[in-house]
Motif scaffolding. Sequence first.
Motif, PDB file in Angstrom:
ATOM      1  N   LYS A   1       3.439  24.283  16.030  1.00 16.92           N
ATOM      2  CA  LYS A   1       4.451  25.110  15.527  1.00 16.92           C
ATOM      3  C   LYS A   1       5.204  24.942  14.451  1.00 16.92           C
ATOM      4  O   LYS A   1       6.806  25.264  15.008  1.00 16.92           O
ATOM      5  N   TYR A   2       5.426  24.352  13.967  1.00 11.45           N
ATOM      6  CA  TYR A   2       6.563  23.863  13.006  1.00 11.45           C
ATOM      7  C   TYR A   2       5.564  23.281  10.742  1.00 11.45           C
ATOM      8  O   TYR A   2       4.616  23.704  10.944  1.00 11.45           O
ATOM      9  N   ASP A   3       6.911  23.768  10.655  1.00 10.99           N
ATOM     10  CA  ASP A   3       6.340  23.578   9.290  1.00 10.99           C
ATOM     11  C   ASP A   3       6.406  21.491   8.763  1.00 10.99           C
ATOM     12  O   ASP A   3       6.623  20.794   9.627  1.00 10.99           O
ATOM     13  N   VAL A   4       5.586  21.329   7.739  1.00 11.48           N
ATOM     14  CA  VAL A   4       5.621  19.584   7.923  1.00 11.48           C
ATOM     15  C   VAL A   4       5.604  19.542   6.419  1.00 11.48           C
ATOM     16  O   VAL A   4       6.043  20.237   5.366  1.00 11.48           O
ATOM     17  N   ARG A   5       6.164  18.684   6.478  1.00  9.05           N
ATOM     18  CA  ARG A   5       6.847  17.578   5.227  1.00  9.05           C
ATOM     19  C   ARG A   5       6.004  16.669   5.426  1.00  9.05           C
ATOM     20  O   ARG A   5       5.257  15.895   5.751  1.00  9.05           O
TER      21      ARG A   5
ATOM     22  N   VAL B   1       0.725  -1.303   0.197  1.00  8.97           N
ATOM     23  CA  VAL B   1       0.043  -0.112   0.093  1.00  8.97           C
ATOM     24  C   VAL B   1       1.076   1.036  -0.015  1.00  8.97           C
ATOM     25  O   VAL B   1       1.830   1.121   0.187  1.00  8.97           O
ATOM     26  N   ILE B   2       0.375   2.264  -0.927  1.00  6.98           N
ATOM     27  CA  ILE B   2       1.131   4.206  -0.689  1.00  6.98           C
ATOM     28  C   ILE B   2       0.471   4.179   0.273  1.00  6.98           C
ATOM     29  O   ILE B   2      -0.721   3.938   0.254  1.00  6.98           O
ATOM     30  N   ILE B   3       1.609   4.777   1.832  1.00 10.25           N
ATOM     31  CA  ILE B   3       0.930   6.171   2.479  1.00 10.25           C
ATOM     32  C   ILE B   3       1.548   7.600   2.243  1.00 10.25           C
ATOM     33  O   ILE B   3       2.440   7.652   2.168  1.00 10.25           O
ATOM     34  N   THR B   4       0.493   8.141   2.061  1.00 14.90           N
ATOM     35  CA  THR B   4       1.011   9.496   2.303  1.00 14.90           C
ATOM     36  C   THR B   4       1.579   9.968   4.137  1.00 14.90           C
ATOM     37  O   THR B   4       0.658   9.738   4.737  1.00 14.90           O
ATOM     38  N   VAL B   5       2.902  10.207   4.317  1.00 13.47           N
ATOM     39  CA  VAL B   5       2.815  10.456   5.758  1.00 13.47           C
ATOM     40  C   VAL B   5       3.492  12.085   5.527  1.00 13.47           C
ATOM     41  O   VAL B   5       4.049  12.323   4.907  1.00 13.47           O
ATOM     42  N   GLN B   6       3.074  13.008   6.766  1.00 13.70           N
ATOM     43  CA  GLN B   6       2.997  14.231   7.098  1.00 13.70           C
ATOM     44  C   GLN B   6       3.781  14.178   8.699  1.00 13.70           C
ATOM     45  O   GLN B   6       3.360  13.173   9.071  1.00 13.70           O
TER      46      GLN B   6
END
Length: 144
Positions: A98-102, A64-69
């Motif tokens: 309070k942080y940016d997400v990748r 399965v492909i998973i999108t992880v943030q």
Amino acid sequence: MKKKILYVLFAILCVFDLVACSNNTDTIIPNREVLASQLQEANYNCIKLETHDIVMQTVSEGVVIITVQIPDYEGLYKKAYTSENPDQYLLNALTTGKYDVREYEITAQVTIENEKEVIRTDEAIKELLEEVLSNATDALMEVE
């Protein structure tokens, strides 16, 4: 004059107390362990997953492909490095959001166990985090 002397004596006692505590590893280690535990829990709570279509390769196995943030650890590490208390900065940033997400896409194994699909996300996320945290640490070393 008496008040000034009392304040100075109090300050001296505080300094001696701090020195005594800093030499006592039993006092320092539990606090570090508590902070490490809090950071681990905050990191865990920051991981967001979204699974996509499962592709079964056999009757009992697939992927399965998973999108992880996850947080932008490179940016967080750099900001923490310049702060007065890096561990506390990280904890505050992670717990307050309070942080940016990748965002990353990874694949995970899927198996059928007891007639139910089991997605093995732990190993895939562990590998992703090892790579991301290693890259963030390397980027921080370049700053120095």
